[in-house]
Design an enzyme around this catalytic site. Structure first.
Site, mmCIF file in Angstrom:
data_model
loop_
_atom_site.group_PDB
_atom_site.id
_atom_site.type_symbol
_atom_site.label_atom_id
_atom_site.label_comp_id
_atom_site.label_asym_id
_atom_site.label_seq_id
_atom_site.Cartn_x
_atom_site.Cartn_y
_atom_site.Cartn_z
ATOM 1 N N HIS A 108 -14.579 -17.092 -0.304
ATOM 2 C CA HIS A 108 -13.288 -16.529 -0.731
ATOM 3 C C HIS A 108 -12.179 -17.119 0.123
ATOM 4 O O HIS A 108 -12.407 -17.457 1.283
ATOM 5 C CB HIS A 108 -13.327 -14.996 -0.552
ATOM 6 C CG HIS A 108 -12.286 -14.259 -1.343
ATOM 7 N ND1 HIS A 108 -10.945 -14.250 -1.022
ATOM 8 C CD2 HIS A 108 -12.392 -13.475 -2.462
ATOM 9 C CE1 HIS A 108 -10.276 -13.519 -1.898
ATOM 10 N NE2 HIS A 108 -11.124 -13.029 -2.793
ATOM 11 N N GLY A 109 -10.968 -17.193 -0.408
ATOM 12 C CA GLY A 109 -9.792 -17.585 0.382
ATOM 13 C C GLY A 109 -9.570 -16.542 1.482
ATOM 14 O O GLY A 109 -9.843 -15.354 1.267
ATOM 15 N N ASP A 110 -9.061 -16.998 2.635
ATOM 16 C CA ASP A 110 -8.949 -16.058 3.753
ATOM 17 C C ASP A 110 -7.811 -15.053 3.591
ATOM 18 O O ASP A 110 -7.553 -14.239 4.481
ATOM 19 C CB ASP A 110 -8.843 -16.802 5.097
ATOM 20 C CG ASP A 110 -7.614 -17.699 5.164
ATOM 21 O OD1 ASP A 110 -6.792 -17.652 4.229
ATOM 22 O OD2 ASP A 110 -7.486 -18.438 6.160
ATOM 23 N N THR A 149 -5.041 -21.629 -0.066
ATOM 24 C CA THR A 149 -4.175 -22.774 -0.376
ATOM 25 C C THR A 149 -2.764 -22.294 -0.680
ATOM 26 O O THR A 149 -2.556 -21.560 -1.642
ATOM 27 C CB THR A 149 -4.716 -23.542 -1.608
ATOM 28 O OG1 THR A 149 -6.084 -23.846 -1.362
ATOM 29 C CG2 THR A 149 -3.929 -24.797 -1.886
ATOM 30 N N ASP A 196 20.144 16.601 -17.908
ATOM 31 C CA ASP A 196 19.182 16.020 -18.855
ATOM 32 C C ASP A 196 19.375 16.639 -20.239
ATOM 33 O O ASP A 196 18.560 17.417 -20.714
ATOM 34 C CB ASP A 196 17.762 16.293 -18.293
ATOM 35 C CG ASP A 196 16.660 15.722 -19.164
ATOM 36 O OD1 ASP A 196 16.943 14.830 -19.989
ATOM 37 O OD2 ASP A 196 15.508 16.172 -19.018
HETATM 38 C C1 SPV Z 1 11.162 13.754 -18.512
HETATM 39 O O1 SPV Z 1 10.578 13.237 -17.550
HETATM 40 O O2 SPV Z 1 12.356 13.592 -18.727
HETATM 41 C C2 SPV Z 1 10.402 14.577 -19.461
HETATM 42 C C3 SPV Z 1 9.209 15.270 -19.006
HETATM 43 O O3 SPV Z 1 10.845 14.715 -20.570
HETATM 44 S S1 SPV Z 1 9.703 16.868 -18.573
HETATM 45 O O4 SPV Z 1 10.749 16.747 -17.560
HETATM 46 O O5 SPV Z 1 8.543 17.552 -18.042
HETATM 47 O O6 SPV Z 1 10.204 17.537 -19.740
HETATM 48 MG MG MG Z 2 12.781 14.000 -20.845
#
Ligand code: SPV
Ligand code: MG
Length: 432
Positions: A89-91, A122, A205
């Protein structure tokens, strides 16, 4: 005649491999092992050349006596039946994560008097260029996109970690550990989470970060990584808009989009019933899936339907009914979500779904039910496990504590011990 064994996982034979064969010939007949696809994905990178073609490629090398398949990255299988006198094997395997494999091989060989031969690795411009070209190939949309389907076939459970930037993408791409069983381990794919993508931008979100911005995040990630991407598509928006999202994601080389069966103002599922959330009807959501499948241009791309019935406490029957309906509408996979700490309802869903559908991939996100292992989930038919937010949740408290301590001490000395060194941060990202 003595037997000299070496294991290759490469897709392209370069000077380094030829050097190994030339050195090996001096000791006896040369047997080359082709590391299987399944072992390669955990050991280093995803093969761009299928196993059978790699075997043919290695057979063509002058000086190679025979080629066999090595299934175990720790060499147990091959050394067990071949009993080579030497493993060469390569080192480069003398240090880093691979050194544990070398130590294990030495132990296996010691049992009957075999020996390891390390030869200088190499390093030259040509080898470096070939390596870069291989990485480049893997990062191309046509290679990356199909890889999720390939991984589902290859491995009992596809392990996915969230990424929301180039840097977090690199962490998912490059983190390799020596697992408890001595074998190397790494993540298979990345999840571009709406929660983490929004959080990184300081936004809630609620589908507020628009698609153009979400696609920009994908591009930041694809520029520096090669692993496949699963995109959190939230509700998918209007069916009329979702069809454009599907095309854009395919073009970007994304492997799958997961859309959830909610409508109106979407809030994060982990709020559960603490906030007002509306579930789409089976008919409405099926129509969106059908529209997406019709718009899709490649065979590689997957549209995965996420069922919110358990989150919204609508019951197991509702979740299952929806799952079967969405598969009928064309969904390529089902994600079932729960915010219970106990994984029981997730396992019940998986068992009942698998009793009637043995093949449609099941995806889970064990953020709340985090005591269950990947192996246990896989035993209940789960194919993809997504760690949806852990990188963001670990970075935020660390950054917040540093900010508080610098304010407290009016200087940065007190926080220095827990920081990455300046030398490490300025060399963290390789220049091409
Ligand atoms: C996210 O990661 O944005 C998801 C998964 O939708 S959860 O946050 O568990 O809804
Ligand atoms: Mg999500």
């Amino acid at each position: 005649m003595k037997t000299v064994y070496t294991c290759f996982s490469t897709d392209v034979v370069h000077d380094g491999h030829l050097n190994i064969i030339n050195e090996a010939k001096k000791y006896g007949r040369v047997v080359v092992g082709c590391l299987s696809d399944k072992a390669s994905i955990r050991y280093n990178r995803f093969p761009t050349v299928p196993e059978a073609a790699r075997i043919e490629l290695y057979k063509q090398i002058e000086g190679v006596d025979s080629v066999l398949v090595q299934n175990d990255m720790l060499y147990d299988d091959v050394i067990g039946y071949l009993h080579p006198d030497y493993v060469i094997h390569g080192d480069n395997w003398c240090s880093g994560a691979e050194s544990a494999i070398r130590a294990h091989v030495i132990e296996l060989l010691n049992a009957y008097g075999g020996e390891v031969i390390d030869i200088p690795y190499t390093e030259n411009e040509k080898v470096r260029r070939i390596d870069l070209q291989l990485r480049e190939r893997l990062s191309m949309p046509e290679y990356r996109r199909k890889r999720l389907r390939q991984l589902i076939e290859m491995t009992p459970v596809v392990k996915v970690m969230e990424a929301h930037s180039g840097l977090t993408g690199l962490i998912v791409e490059k983190t390799v550990i020596e697992g408890d069983n001595g074998r190397l381990d790494q993540f298979d794919a990345m999840w571009v989470s709406s929660l983490c993508d929004s959080t990184a931008k300081g936004k809630p979100d609620i589908e507020l970060v628009d698609m153009t911005s979400r696609f920009r995040t994908i591009e930041d990630i694809t520029e520096v990584t090669t692993k496949p991407i699963i995109f959190d598509g939230d509700t998918g928006g209007l069916a009329e808009h979702f069809v454009y999202t599907v095309r854009s994601l395919e073009r970007l080389g994304v492997s799958a989009v997961i859309i959830e069966d909610k409508k109106g103002l979407k809030k994060n599922s982990l709020f559960g019933t603490e906030v007002e959330q509306t579930q789409a009807t089976i008919e409405e959501f099926s129509a969106k899936i059908e529209a997406g499948k019709k718009a899709q241009l490649t065979d590689d791309f997957m549209i995965i339907a996420r069922i919110e019935s358990l989150i919204l406490e609508r019951g197991m029957e509702d979740a299952l009914k929806r799952a079967f309906a969405f598969v009928k509408a064309g969904a390529d996979g089902i994600m079932i979500h729960s915010r219970k700490k106990d994984p029981a309802e997730i396992l019940e869903f998986c068992d009942k779904f698998r009793a009637q559908d043995s093949s449609t991939p099941i995806v889970v996100v064990p953020s709340s039910f985090n005591t269950i292992t990947e192996e246990e989930l896989s035993a209940h038919g789960v194919n993809i496990v997504i760690y949806a937010n852990q990188l963001t949740r670990s970075a935020f408290p660390a950054m917040q504590q540093t900010a508080m301590d610098i304010l407290k001490y009016h200087r940065a000395k007190e926080v220095d011990d827990r920081l990455m060194s300046i030398k490490d941060i300025i060399t963290l990202i390789d220049e091409i």
